[in-house]
Design a protein around this motif. Sequence first.
Motif, short mmCIF file in Angstrom:
data_model
loop_
_atom_site.label_atom_id
_atom_site.label_comp_id
_atom_site.label_asym_id
_atom_site.label_seq_id
_atom_site.Cartn_x
_atom_site.Cartn_y
_atom_site.Cartn_z
N THR A 74 0.82 -1.20 0.00
CA THR A 74 0.00 0.00 0.00
C THR A 74 0.86 1.26 0.00
N ASN A 75 2.05 1.18 0.63
CA ASN A 75 2.94 2.33 0.71
C ASN A 75 3.73 2.57 -0.57
N PHE A 76 4.21 1.50 -1.21
CA PHE A 76 5.15 1.64 -2.32
C PHE A 76 4.59 1.25 -3.69
N ALA A 77 3.30 1.00 -3.77
CA ALA A 77 2.67 0.71 -5.06
C ALA A 77 1.26 1.27 -5.04
N GLN A 78 1.17 2.60 -5.18
CA GLN A 78 -0.10 3.29 -5.01
C GLN A 78 -0.81 3.57 -6.33
N TYR A 79 -0.10 3.54 -7.44
CA TYR A 79 -0.68 3.96 -8.71
C TYR A 79 -0.69 2.80 -9.71
N LYS A 80 -1.50 2.98 -10.74
CA LYS A 80 -1.59 1.98 -11.79
C LYS A 80 -0.22 1.74 -12.42
N GLU A 81 0.11 0.46 -12.61
CA GLU A 81 1.37 -0.03 -13.17
C GLU A 81 2.49 -0.10 -12.13
N GLU A 82 2.31 0.50 -10.96
CA GLU A 82 3.31 0.29 -9.90
C GLU A 82 3.07 -1.07 -9.26
N THR A 83 4.17 -1.78 -8.94
CA THR A 83 4.08 -3.11 -8.34
C THR A 83 5.12 -3.26 -7.23
N PHE A 84 4.83 -4.14 -6.32
CA PHE A 84 5.80 -4.53 -5.28
C PHE A 84 5.63 -6.03 -5.10
N ARG A 85 6.62 -6.79 -5.57
CA ARG A 85 6.49 -8.25 -5.59
C ARG A 85 7.83 -8.90 -5.28
N GLY A 86 7.73 -10.14 -4.84
CA GLY A 86 8.97 -10.87 -4.61
C GLY A 86 8.80 -12.04 -3.64
N LEU A 87 9.91 -12.65 -3.33
CA LEU A 87 9.96 -13.90 -2.57
C LEU A 87 10.47 -13.67 -1.15
N LYS A 88 9.87 -14.39 -0.20
CA LYS A 88 10.37 -14.44 1.17
C LYS A 88 10.57 -15.90 1.56
N VAL A 89 11.68 -16.18 2.25
CA VAL A 89 11.97 -17.53 2.73
C VAL A 89 12.24 -17.45 4.22
N ARG A 90 11.65 -18.37 5.02
CA ARG A 90 11.75 -18.30 6.48
C ARG A 90 12.00 -19.69 7.08
N PRO A 91 13.21 -20.24 6.98
CA PRO A 91 13.50 -21.49 7.70
C PRO A 91 13.80 -21.21 9.18
N ALA A 92 13.45 -22.16 10.05
CA ALA A 92 13.65 -21.96 11.49
C ALA A 92 13.89 -23.30 12.17
N ILE A 93 14.65 -23.27 13.26
CA ILE A 93 14.86 -24.41 14.14
C ILE A 93 14.10 -24.13 15.43
N LYS A 94 13.27 -25.09 15.90
CA LYS A 94 12.39 -24.85 17.04
C LYS A 94 12.70 -25.81 18.19
N TYR A 95 12.64 -25.27 19.41
CA TYR A 95 12.74 -26.09 20.62
C TYR A 95 11.50 -25.85 21.46
N TYR A 96 10.77 -26.91 21.77
CA TYR A 96 9.54 -26.83 22.56
C TYR A 96 9.90 -27.00 24.04
N PHE A 97 9.79 -25.91 24.82
CA PHE A 97 10.17 -25.99 26.23
C PHE A 97 8.98 -26.32 27.13
N SER A 98 7.76 -26.32 26.58
CA SER A 98 6.59 -26.71 27.35
C SER A 98 5.61 -27.40 26.42
N ARG A 99 5.13 -28.59 26.82
CA ARG A 99 4.20 -29.38 26.00
C ARG A 99 2.98 -29.74 26.84
N SER A 100 1.81 -29.71 26.25
CA SER A 100 0.59 -30.08 26.97
C SER A 100 -0.52 -30.38 25.98
N LYS A 101 -1.65 -30.85 26.51
CA LYS A 101 -2.81 -31.09 25.66
C LYS A 101 -3.39 -29.79 25.11
N ALA A 102 -3.24 -28.72 25.88
CA ALA A 102 -3.79 -27.43 25.45
C ALA A 102 -2.97 -26.77 24.37
N GLY A 103 -1.66 -27.04 24.35
CA GLY A 103 -0.80 -26.40 23.36
C GLY A 103 0.66 -26.57 23.70
#
Length: 223
Positions: A74-103
């Motif tokens: 909305t900030n950088f592509a306000q007019y006709k023919e303006e575009t803002f496009r591209g790829l995002k990649v988000r790999p992560a390593i997770k450690y669960y320090f609390s586990r339960s039935k609720a979450g």
Amino acid sequence: MRALLFGLLLASFSGFAQPRDTSQQLFRRPPFTLKIAALDLINPIHQTILLQTDIPLAARWGIDVGVGWVFNSTNFAQYKEETFRGLKVRPAIKYYFSRSKAGDDYISLVFKYNNLYNDRYVDVLRQGRQYSEWMLQRRHYTTLGISARIGTQLYMDKAQRWIVEPFFGLGTRQVTIKNGDLPPDAELIDNRNFFSLERVPGTYSSPDIMLGCFISWVTGRRK
């Protein structure tokens, strides 16, 4: 919509402080999930469809792999023919320090890579400043970053198929900005406002704050 999502985010974090029954969860793996970053869909700077999946490795460990497509700004592509496009990649390593039935509560190390292109109109002077013209210029944004993230995965139904996952992260990032070439006789006119989110070309390092919420669907039972 934004107020509703933010309120849900704050309410979900109360799960960290609630006592949980962990008697049957310590030996079970977290579930496989498919999730979407809800707040990224309304992000005015990078409107993004970001899909991620949790892949459990053990009762306490897993990886989180995400790929997103930025489809607008909305900030950088306000007019006709303006575009803002591209790829995002988000790999992560997770450690669960609390586990339960609720979450499940976790901490993770998240790596960030963005490769974005912004076609935007700029004001230029042509032919030795004889006249001005409004023309499209392409900007290329590349981002590398790393962050520590804490979050909680809260089951929202009895069947344990739907999860709300608020999270908060803090890290650092490096952004490189390059302008595409203009015609040889074109001279940019600097008419930016006093406050502008747009930076001049170059490489910048800055803190990176992440605050958001995933909506997840469990693709398999916890084992």
